[in-house]
Design a protein around this motif. Structure first.
Motif, PDB file in Angstrom:
ATOM      1  N   TYR B  87      10.406   5.705   0.775  1.00 39.74           N
ATOM      2  CA  TYR B  87       9.693   4.488   1.142  1.00 39.74           C
ATOM      3  C   TYR B  87      10.483   3.806   2.255  1.00 39.74           C
ATOM      4  CZ  TYR B  87       7.530   5.275  -3.424  1.00 39.74           C
ATOM      5  OH  TYR B  87       6.882   5.833  -4.484  1.00 39.74           O
ATOM      6  N   PRO B  88       9.765   3.159   3.209  1.00 40.56           N
ATOM      7  CA  PRO B  88      10.505   2.458   4.266  1.00 40.56           C
ATOM      8  C   PRO B  88      11.426   1.402   3.670  1.00 40.56           C
ATOM      9  CG  PRO B  88       8.186   2.668   4.854  1.00 40.56           C
ATOM     10  CD  PRO B  88       8.311   3.129   3.440  1.00 40.56           C
ATOM     11  N   PHE B  91      10.181  -2.141   2.756  1.00 40.63           N
ATOM     12  CA  PHE B  91       8.981  -2.296   1.922  1.00 40.63           C
ATOM     13  C   PHE B  91       9.318  -2.879   0.557  1.00 40.63           C
ATOM     14  CE2 PHE B  91       5.063   0.135   3.433  1.00 40.63           C
ATOM     15  CZ  PHE B  91       5.307  -0.215   4.744  1.00 40.63           C
ATOM     16  N   ARG B  92       8.512  -3.879   0.169  1.00 40.80           N
ATOM     17  CA  ARG B  92       8.609  -4.388  -1.194  1.00 40.80           C
ATOM     18  C   ARG B  92       7.616  -3.602  -2.042  1.00 40.80           C
ATOM     19  NH1 ARG B  92       6.485 -10.013  -0.259  1.00 40.80           N
ATOM     20  NH2 ARG B  92       5.108  -8.647   0.915  1.00 40.80           N
ATOM     21  N   ASP B  95       4.184  -4.214  -1.050  1.00 41.86           N
ATOM     22  CA  ASP B  95       3.786  -3.552   0.195  1.00 41.86           C
ATOM     23  C   ASP B  95       3.328  -2.116  -0.074  1.00 41.86           C
ATOM     24  OD1 ASP B  95       4.442  -5.780   1.712  1.00 41.86           O
ATOM     25  OD2 ASP B  95       6.527  -5.149   1.946  1.00 41.86           O
ATOM     26  N   VAL B  96       4.070  -1.436  -0.946  1.00 40.62           N
ATOM     27  CA  VAL B  96       3.714  -0.051  -1.261  1.00 40.62           C
ATOM     28  C   VAL B  96       2.310  -0.007  -1.863  1.00 40.62           C
ATOM     29  CG1 VAL B  96       4.267   1.945  -2.704  1.00 40.62           C
ATOM     30  CG2 VAL B  96       6.100   0.679  -1.588  1.00 40.62           C
ATOM     31  N   VAL B  99      -0.349  -0.689   0.805  1.00 42.34           N
ATOM     32  CA  VAL B  99      -0.545   0.449   1.692  1.00 42.34           C
ATOM     33  C   VAL B  99      -1.300   1.574   0.975  1.00 42.34           C
ATOM     34  CG1 VAL B  99       0.726   2.283   2.835  1.00 42.34           C
ATOM     35  CG2 VAL B  99       1.381  -0.074   3.212  1.00 42.34           C
ATOM     36  N   SER B 100      -1.036   1.723  -0.328  1.00 41.21           N
ATOM     37  CA  SER B 100      -1.693   2.788  -1.092  1.00 41.21           C
ATOM     38  C   SER B 100      -3.212   2.682  -0.986  1.00 41.21           C
ATOM     39  CB  SER B 100      -1.308   2.701  -2.570  1.00 41.21           C
ATOM     40  OG  SER B 100       0.074   2.820  -2.709  1.00 41.21           O
ATOM     41  N   ARG B 101      -3.697   1.447  -0.988  1.00 43.88           N
ATOM     42  CA  ARG B 101      -5.129   1.194  -0.893  1.00 43.88           C
ATOM     43  C   ARG B 101      -5.706   1.843   0.377  1.00 43.88           C
ATOM     44  NH1 ARG B 101      -7.366  -3.111   1.572  1.00 43.88           N
ATOM     45  NH2 ARG B 101      -5.245  -3.818   1.966  1.00 43.88           N
ATOM     46  N   LEU B 102      -4.897   1.884   1.428  1.00 41.45           N
ATOM     47  CA  LEU B 102      -5.371   2.411   2.708  1.00 41.45           C
ATOM     48  C   LEU B 102      -5.468   3.938   2.706  1.00 41.45           C
ATOM     49  CD1 LEU B 102      -3.036   0.254   4.994  1.00 41.45           C
ATOM     50  CD2 LEU B 102      -5.430  -0.206   4.482  1.00 41.45           C
ATOM     51  N   VAL B 142       1.362   4.357  -8.511  1.00 40.20           N
ATOM     52  CA  VAL B 142       0.587   4.854  -7.369  1.00 40.20           C
ATOM     53  C   VAL B 142      -0.230   6.079  -7.797  1.00 40.20           C
ATOM     54  CG1 VAL B 142       0.736   5.899  -5.080  1.00 40.20           C
ATOM     55  CG2 VAL B 142       2.182   3.940  -5.642  1.00 40.20           C
TER      56      VAL B 142
ATOM     57  N   GLY C   6      -5.038   2.730   9.216  1.00 40.94           N
ATOM     58  CA  GLY C   6      -4.147   2.618   8.063  1.00 40.94           C
ATOM     59  C   GLY C   6      -2.691   2.779   8.459  1.00 40.94           C
ATOM     60  N   THR C  10       0.226   0.088   8.167  1.00 43.69           N
ATOM     61  CA  THR C  10       1.456   0.402   7.435  1.00 43.69           C
ATOM     62  C   THR C  10       2.683   0.039   8.270  1.00 43.69           C
ATOM     63  OG1 THR C  10       0.295   2.237   6.427  1.00 43.69           O
ATOM     64  CG2 THR C  10       2.674   2.200   6.177  1.00 43.69           C
ATOM     65  N   THR C  13       3.128  -3.626   8.405  1.00 42.43           N
ATOM     66  CA  THR C  13       3.524  -4.233   7.134  1.00 42.43           C
ATOM     67  C   THR C  13       5.021  -4.552   7.177  1.00 42.43           C
ATOM     68  OG1 THR C  13       1.829  -3.044   5.921  1.00 42.43           O
ATOM     69  CG2 THR C  13       3.707  -3.817   4.647  1.00 42.43           C
ATOM     70  N   GLN C  65      11.912   6.871   8.624  1.00 41.11           N
ATOM     71  CA  GLN C  65      11.465   6.152   7.430  1.00 41.11           C
ATOM     72  C   GLN C  65       9.977   6.309   7.153  1.00 41.11           C
ATOM     73  OE1 GLN C  65      12.767   2.168   7.143  1.00 41.11           O
ATOM     74  NE2 GLN C  65      14.888   2.815   7.031  1.00 41.11           N
ATOM     75  N   PHE C  69       7.378   9.043   4.355  1.00 35.68           N
ATOM     76  CA  PHE C  69       6.592   8.173   3.471  1.00 35.68           C
ATOM     77  C   PHE C  69       5.101   8.450   3.636  1.00 35.68           C
ATOM     78  CE2 PHE C  69       4.308   3.995   3.249  1.00 35.68           C
ATOM     79  CZ  PHE C  69       4.305   3.878   1.874  1.00 35.68           C
ATOM     80  N   PHE C  73       2.128  10.350   1.427  1.00 39.73           N
ATOM     81  CA  PHE C  73       0.933   9.663   0.954  1.00 39.73           C
ATOM     82  C   PHE C  73      -0.344  10.328   1.477  1.00 39.73           C
ATOM     83  CE2 PHE C  73       1.626   5.204  -0.911  1.00 39.73           C
ATOM     84  CZ  PHE C  73       2.662   5.672  -1.685  1.00 39.73           C
TER      85      PHE C  73
END
Lengths: 123, 298, 225
Positions: B87-88, B91-92, B95-96, B99-102, B142, C6, C10, C13, C65, C69, C73
């Protein structure tokens, strides 16, 4: 895990046995509704397909029957039927091996009967 | 029944090392599969290839009937939660999830929120600062809330305690019952998940050594114990997966059903027959090293 | 297209890396220069370079990073690439306009009242509005993709790939310097630079940036996680 299954025997058989036990012991009276596949699955934390297989086994033996759109029910008169089946299993599983072991130890039939009576009182 | 995954003669080599060696299997839609084996057996490599994150050296691979590489139609239907998911840094947790929604078309926000509560995850905390267990929870959330038609969990519960693991199994089964989909659980903690699995695939040293319905495997193996000479006598012509000599005695594990005749013979030879659990059987099949590692992983 | 959007979302974000930090870096450099400028003399400073260097850093860091990720995903490599390029495009244009605006304020306020030349520098600020934005935009883009291509080399070929790259560039630079020296061509080079405008230089940079872009894409196509 709520009540764990024995990992060395097919789980669908164990599910079928548990339902049968519930019928014998009166927790599932005749004509009562059996919990759904998903209820079983989440209660025992096992795969729903496995539960389905166990339930279908009992449907095949006409112990359970399906009411469309409602669920599974215990058929009438099956308690006695299961009891008969279990008695036969009891004979094969316990009595045969008990008698064999008794022979090995030189216990006579009378002595064996006496021991069974004693065991019954002991409870 | 249609297939979620179809693999034919898949291999992956690194120089002379064959990480995955001529593996073929298929996964049907709507079932829960267990991909089992020791660490380093090649499980993760196979999953990386299914999700087009790694390229096969040879062999065919189809996911939902198509090649997964750069295929949006296929990739958007997969959710692969791996132990090593990155994960970046900034990112909190929130945030993860945003983003998952996208990226997951079936993403269920409410379900994700309820799981966050269940696993007591701090939404505002940076993923980088989470404990190992919390990081695993993020992956689990997730994976579950994505409701992807093919959801793959690779060792999803490192650092999670028994309560949290049980919570995972519980939510997984409940949601699977409502939204059936193909789920792959890859793990070396066989005993805990074996009841959840409809089908088991075992990989050892890059090769697929077992591909069977899990209930059909239970009771497939049994142990015989007694005087060494008698045991050896009985074992003739049988598939032995494990032997354990002890003084003049011996115990051996056999693969395959014993006939009534076999049982009678064993009884005549004075041998004791005991059933072997699915987990124990797989441990024997994969050289008995799983147990120690599982104990360390806890 | 949805997926590309998206990817952009991201990236954005991470507001710190993309929106706040570049300006914090630039502003601290600016403030330092302001303080120095209070000493009196007219100053020309290269502090503006800090934001371009920052772009190179984020180019290096972001692949490391966000690539693992997002591929994890289920993003396509192509979408990752397009989304990342679009993100730097958006940020680059917006930043160029802000820098341009700061340049105008600087001119109007006679170097913030301190004769400081920070945003509005000779040569770079020559030409019309479009030319100036083009120059700034290309600086942003060029440095970002320089970082990006370095990071892609690392991703595809590992640490050894980077060593080879650095050794090769070292050799090429040394040899060129030696050749220029021995042929005494420095004057010719300076003349050449003086002859072309900043906008023309930026266009040249754009071509180099395109080479980075194509190279990074080719590497990411086969990069693994």
């Amino acid at each position: 895990m709520t009540i764990s299954m024995d990992d060395s025997r097919p789980i669908f058989l164990q599910i079928a046995e548990r339902i049968e036990n519930d019928i014998i012991e009166g927790r599932l009276p005749e004509e009562s509704q059996v919990p759904s596949t998903n209820q079983f699955a989440s209660f025992y934390q096992i795969n729903p397909a496995t539960v389905m297989k166990g339930v279908n086994l009992l449907v095949d033996q006409e112990i359970l029957y399906k009411k469309r759109g409602i669920g599974m029910f215990v058929a009438t008169g099956v308690r006695a039927k299961i009891m008969d089946k279990r008695k036969e299993q009891f004979y094969e599983q316990y009595i045969v091996s008990m008698v064999k072991e008794a022979e090995k130890l030189g216990i006579t039939a009378d002595q064996l009967t006496e021991m069974i009576k004693r065991g019954d009182k002991g409870q | 029944m249609s297939l979620a995954v179809e693999i034919n003669g898949l291999s992956k080599s690194y120089g002379k090392v064959k990480a995955v060696d001529n593996v073929s299997f298929s996964l049907e839609e709507g079932k829960i599969y267990g991909l089992l084996g020791r660490n380093g057996a090649g499980k993760t490599t196979v999953m990386h290839m299914i999700t087009a994150q790694l390229f096969a050296t040879s062999g065919q691979l189809k996911v939902f009937g198509e090649e997964p590489y750069e295929n949006d139609k296929v990739l958007s239907q997969i959710c692969f939660i791996k132990e090593s998911q990155k994960y970046p840094d900034n990112f909190r947790v929130a945030d993860v999830l945003d983003v998952s929604r996208l990226f997951f078309p079936n993403w269920d926000r409410e379900f994700a929120d309820s799981l966050v509560q269940d696993f007591k995850l701090p939404l505002k905390r940076r993923v980088k600062k989470l404990s190992r267990g919390m990081l695993s929870s993020v992956g689990i959330i997730v994976g579950l809330a994505s409701r992807a038609p093919l959801t793959i969990f690779d060792e999803p519960y490192l650092g999670l305690d028994a309560v949290a693991r049980s919570l995972f199994y519980d939510r997984l089964l409940a949601d699977y019952a409502e939204y059936p989909r193909t789920i792959v659980l890859s793990t070396h903690l066989i005993d805990e998940v074996s009841q959840l699995l409809e089908h088991v695939l075992v990989i050892d040293n890059g090769k697929l050594i077992l591909n069977e319905e899990s209930d059909a495997l239970r009771g497939r193996a049994c142990s015989v114990a007694g005087f060494a000479s008698q045991v050896e006598n009985f074992l003739e012509g049988k598939t032995v997966i494990h032997r354990e000599p002890f003084a003049g005695l011996a115990s051996a594990t056999i693969l395959g059903h014993l006939s009534a005749q076999d049982r009678k013979r064993a009884s005549d030879l004075g041998l004791e027959i005991t059933p072997v659990s699915l987990q124990q059987m797989i441990i024997y099949l994969t050289n008995g090293k799983i147990d120690g590692e599982a104990a360390i992983a806890r | 297209m949805n997926r590309v959007a998206g990817i952009i979302r991201t990236h954005l974000t991470d507001r710190w890396s993309w929106l706040f930090l570049p300006w914090i870096v630039l502003l601290s450099s600016f403030v330092c220069n302001l303080i120095i400028a209070t000493a009196g003399d007219e100053i020309y400073t290269g502090g503006l370079a800090s934001i371009f260097i920052y772009m190179m850093v984020i180019g290096i860091v972001s692949v490391g990073q966000t690539f693992p990720f997002l591929i994890g995903f289920g993003a396509r490599r192509k979408d990752y690439f397009l989304g990342t390029t679009a993100t730097i495009g958006i940020i680059g244009i917006a930043s160029s306009f802000i820098l341009l605006l700061m340049g105008y304020i600087e001119t109007r306020s006679e170097g913030w009242g301190l004769k400081l030349h920070f945003f509005d520098l000779p040569y770079i600020s020559d030409g019309n509005v479009l030319a100036r934005v083009w120059v700034l935009f290309n600086f942003m883009l060029h440095f970002f993709f320089l970082g990006f291509v370095i990071s892609c080399i690392h991703r595809k070929f590992g640490r050894n790939g980077l060593y080879i790259l650095f050794i090769l560039s070292g050799i090429i630079i040394t040899v060129s310097l030696y050749l220029i020296n021995s042929y005494g061509s420095w004057d010719a080079i300076f003349d050449w630079f003086a002859d072309i405008s900043a906008a023309q230089l930026a266009s040249g940079m754009f071509v180099v940036t395109l080479v980075y872009v194509i190279l990074s894409y080719l590497m990411l196509r086969r990069a693994t996680v």
